[in-house]
Design a protein around this motif. Structure first.
Motif, PDB file in Angstrom:
ATOM      1  N   LEU A   1      -1.273  10.814   9.394  1.00 14.86           N
ATOM      2  CA  LEU A   1      -0.122  10.577   8.732  1.00 14.86           C
ATOM      3  C   LEU A   1       1.027  11.852   9.210  1.00 14.86           C
ATOM      4  CD1 LEU A   1       1.440  10.034   5.683  1.00 14.86           C
ATOM      5  CD2 LEU A   1       0.818  12.210   5.150  1.00 14.86           C
TER       6      LEU A   1
ATOM      7  N   GLN B   1       1.179  18.318   5.884  1.00 13.86           N
ATOM      8  CA  GLN B   1       2.231  17.686   5.767  1.00 13.86           C
ATOM      9  C   GLN B   1       3.031  17.811   4.925  1.00 13.86           C
ATOM     10  OE1 GLN B   1       3.462  15.071   8.438  1.00 13.86           O
ATOM     11  NE2 GLN B   1       2.132  16.439   9.544  1.00 13.86           N
TER      12      GLN B   1
ATOM     13  N   LEU C   1       4.881  12.500   8.872  1.00 14.13           N
ATOM     14  CA  LEU C   1       6.219  12.389   7.954  1.00 14.13           C
ATOM     15  C   LEU C   1       7.326  12.289   9.072  1.00 14.13           C
ATOM     16  CD1 LEU C   1       5.805  14.795   5.172  1.00 14.13           C
ATOM     17  CD2 LEU C   1       4.921  12.371   5.414  1.00 14.13           C
TER      18      LEU C   1
ATOM     19  N   LEU D   1       0.168  13.332   0.282  1.00 10.39           N
ATOM     20  CA  LEU D   1       0.678  14.688   0.496  1.00 10.39           C
ATOM     21  C   LEU D   1      -0.468  15.525   0.103  1.00 10.39           C
ATOM     22  CD1 LEU D   1       4.252  14.187  -0.319  1.00 10.39           C
ATOM     23  CD2 LEU D   1       3.394  14.416   2.006  1.00 10.39           C
TER      24      LEU D   1
ATOM     25  N   ALA E   1       9.937  10.609   5.446  1.00 11.47           N
ATOM     26  CA  ALA E   1       8.549  10.784   4.844  1.00 11.47           C
ATOM     27  C   ALA E   1       8.362   9.882   3.959  1.00 11.47           C
ATOM     28  CB  ALA E   1       8.542  12.072   4.060  1.00 11.47           C
TER      29      ALA E   1
ATOM     30  N   ARG F   1      12.943  13.727   4.216  1.00 15.38           N
ATOM     31  CA  ARG F   1      12.491  13.064   3.161  1.00 15.38           C
ATOM     32  C   ARG F   1      12.584  11.537   3.107  1.00 15.38           C
ATOM     33  NH1 ARG F   1      16.766  14.183  -1.944  1.00 15.38           N
ATOM     34  NH2 ARG F   1      18.517  13.388  -0.697  1.00 15.38           N
TER      35      ARG F   1
ATOM     36  N   LEU G   1       6.986  19.271   4.657  1.00 13.28           N
ATOM     37  CA  LEU G   1       8.180  18.302   3.944  1.00 13.28           C
ATOM     38  C   LEU G   1       8.694  19.719   3.012  1.00 13.28           C
ATOM     39  CD1 LEU G   1       9.618  15.918   3.172  1.00 13.28           C
ATOM     40  CD2 LEU G   1       7.852  15.638   1.388  1.00 13.28           C
TER      41      LEU G   1
ATOM     42  N   GLU H   1       7.114   6.606   6.209  1.00 10.16           N
ATOM     43  CA  GLU H   1       5.650   7.207   6.439  1.00 10.16           C
ATOM     44  C   GLU H   1       4.617   6.836   5.472  1.00 10.16           C
ATOM     45  OE1 GLU H   1       2.434   8.442   9.387  1.00 10.16           O
ATOM     46  OE2 GLU H   1       4.326   6.881   9.188  1.00 10.16           O
ATOM     47  N   LEU H   2       5.150   7.509   4.270  1.00  9.16           N
ATOM     48  CA  LEU H   2       3.925   7.115   3.355  1.00  9.16           C
ATOM     49  C   LEU H   2       3.968   5.787   2.751  1.00  9.16           C
ATOM     50  CD1 LEU H   2       5.315  10.144   0.946  1.00  9.16           C
ATOM     51  CD2 LEU H   2       3.111  10.193   2.291  1.00  9.16           C
TER      52      LEU H   2
ATOM     53  N   GLY I   1       1.940   8.055  -2.489  1.00  5.62           N
ATOM     54  CA  GLY I   1       2.513   8.981  -1.642  1.00  5.62           C
ATOM     55  C   GLY I   1       2.112  10.201  -1.916  1.00  5.62           C
TER      56      GLY I   1
END
Length: 414
Positions: free
Chosen positions: A343, A274, A345, A268, A288, A285, A278, A291-292, A264
């Motif tokens: 990606l 992204q 988030l 980022l 996020a 978070r 964040l 998604e990660l 993760g």
């Protein structure tokens, strides 16, 4: 074409970036027999999701390997280290089917209740901050895995089981030895991997038996005490099952959480827009983390053994064969996710299957999410100038998505 693609799944190029290969398989051979892996590779989201619910696909995946190895050996020969390792792992909850799995999961569920994990937020945050304190002022480069992503889960698990915090290094060593067998980490060429795993398992078994005896005599507020106390009627976990639960929590919780935090963070750093988002919107978070996990999760492949004839993606699959459910491919399926290689988030909905699905979905998924969420949030907040120092080298393993190191400049490039 598909033969060449599947032959690359264990190569260095596939380890670094398996997603183009997954895309080729999804498009041209979504359910494909691979001679290289002696397994069916299933890559589309719909097929993988269906497979999780298919009773013809067994999660009892250690016992068949053990039986095959025993059948191939000399009749009077003592079992080798590989057979003894597998025999010790064969009854773990994560590699059993109902009714055994149903019973073990039911008895374990109380110890994994949401409020118990949620109550650990403050402790996990303190642990992460303690690790990050050691990075402050260092000009680097340093390995973020060795400094943060690797020690954190071991310390959390030691805390949860009521073990001494100073034992975390032993936990890490045992987890690493098991990973050599379970994930092929370090490559199959390591001829001593079963011997090393067996030695680690024996040490771990003795350690946890002593810890179980101690907690039976002196219960605490830890998860092991909750596992010991948990019962339904006259049914409860015996000492062998408790040791297996401890070993499973140690191994599954350490390897996957380390990978989740590291992967993760790298994603980022590869997507600075992204990362900036964040930092500007910390309320993202939770989304996020999901998604990660979807974008580059900790597990690439889960295995199943076929115990009855079935069909996936129009292909007939026969008893005795093996199936690789390629989670990394399913989580980037354009039929399920818009712009899957992007990606985002704030992606919603996000029905990824990074932790599996159905009755065998990871029982510790909430803990892994909690650790990953807190670790990444604190890294993002406390290291505003964090910068990638070098592209990582990825472990050449079929099942896990794991880096050797993640070299960064915590205070920015000098």
């Amino acid at each position: 074409m598909t033969g060449a693609i599947t032959d690359e799944l264990l190569g260095s190029a596939a380890a670094a970036d398996p997603y183009p290969i997954y895309a080729g398989l999804r498009e041209h051979a979504p359910v494909h027999w691979s001679e290289r892996h002696r397994a069916w590779l299933v890559t589309r989201y719909a097929d993988v999701a269906a497979a999780f619910a298919d009773k013809a696909l067994s999660n009892d995946r250690v016992r068949p390997v053990l039986e095959r190895r025993r059948a191939a050996g000399e009749p009077d020969a003592a079992p080798g280290a590989g057979e003894r390792v597998l025999a010790m792992m064969a009854d773990w909850m994560v590699v059993t089917d109902p009714p055994a799995h149903t019973r073990l999961r039911r008895l374990a569920a109380g110890a994994f209740k949401g409020q118990r994990i949620s109550a650990m937020d403050a402790r996990i945050t303190a642990l992460v901050d303690e690790l990050l304190d050691g990075l402050m002022g260092r000009t680097g480069p340093l390995d973020l895995i060795a400094e943060v992503a690797y020690p954190l889960p071991a310390t959390v698990i030691a805390t949860m089981l009521g073990a001494a915090p100073e034992d975390r290094d032993r936990f890490r060593e045992w987890s690493d030895e098991l990973a050599l067998v379970a994930f092929g980490a370090g490559g199959d060429a390591r001829a001593d991997r079963h011997e090393r795993a067996l030695a680690g398992l024996r040490e771990m078994d003795a350690y946890f038996r002593e810890l179980v005896a101690r907690r039976r005599a002196e219960p605490g507020e830890d998860m092991l005490s909750a596992l010991i106390a948990g019962r339904e009627g006259t049914d409860a976990l015996d000492d062998d099952e408790l040791v297996g639960m401890c070993a499973l929590l140690l191994f599954a919780g350490h390897e996957t959480t380390t990978n989740s935090i590291a992967n993760g963070t790298l994603a980022l750093l590869h997507h600075p827009e992204q990362l900036a988002r964040l930092r500007a919107e910390p309320e993202l978070r939770d989304a996020a983390v999901e998604e990660l996990l979807r974008y580059d999760g900790p597990i690439k492949v889960l295995n199943r053994w076929v115990v009855g004839e079935t069909s996936l993606g129009g292909r007939t699959i026969s008893p005795g064969e093996r199936v690789h459910l390629v989670l990394g491919a399913a989580n980037r399926d354009p039929e399920r996710f818009a712009d899957p290689d992007v990606l985002d988030l704030a992606r919603s909905p996000n029905p990824h299957i990074a932790f599996g699905k159905g009755i065998h979905a990871c029982i510790g998924a909430q803990l892994a999410r909690t650790e990953t969420r807190i670790a990444i949030a604190r890294i993002v907040e406390r290291l505003p100038r964090l910068e990638l120092a070098a592209e990582p080298e990825w472990k050449d393993a079929l099942a896990s998505r794991a880096m050797e190191q993640l070299w960064v400049y915590p205070e920015g490039r000098p």
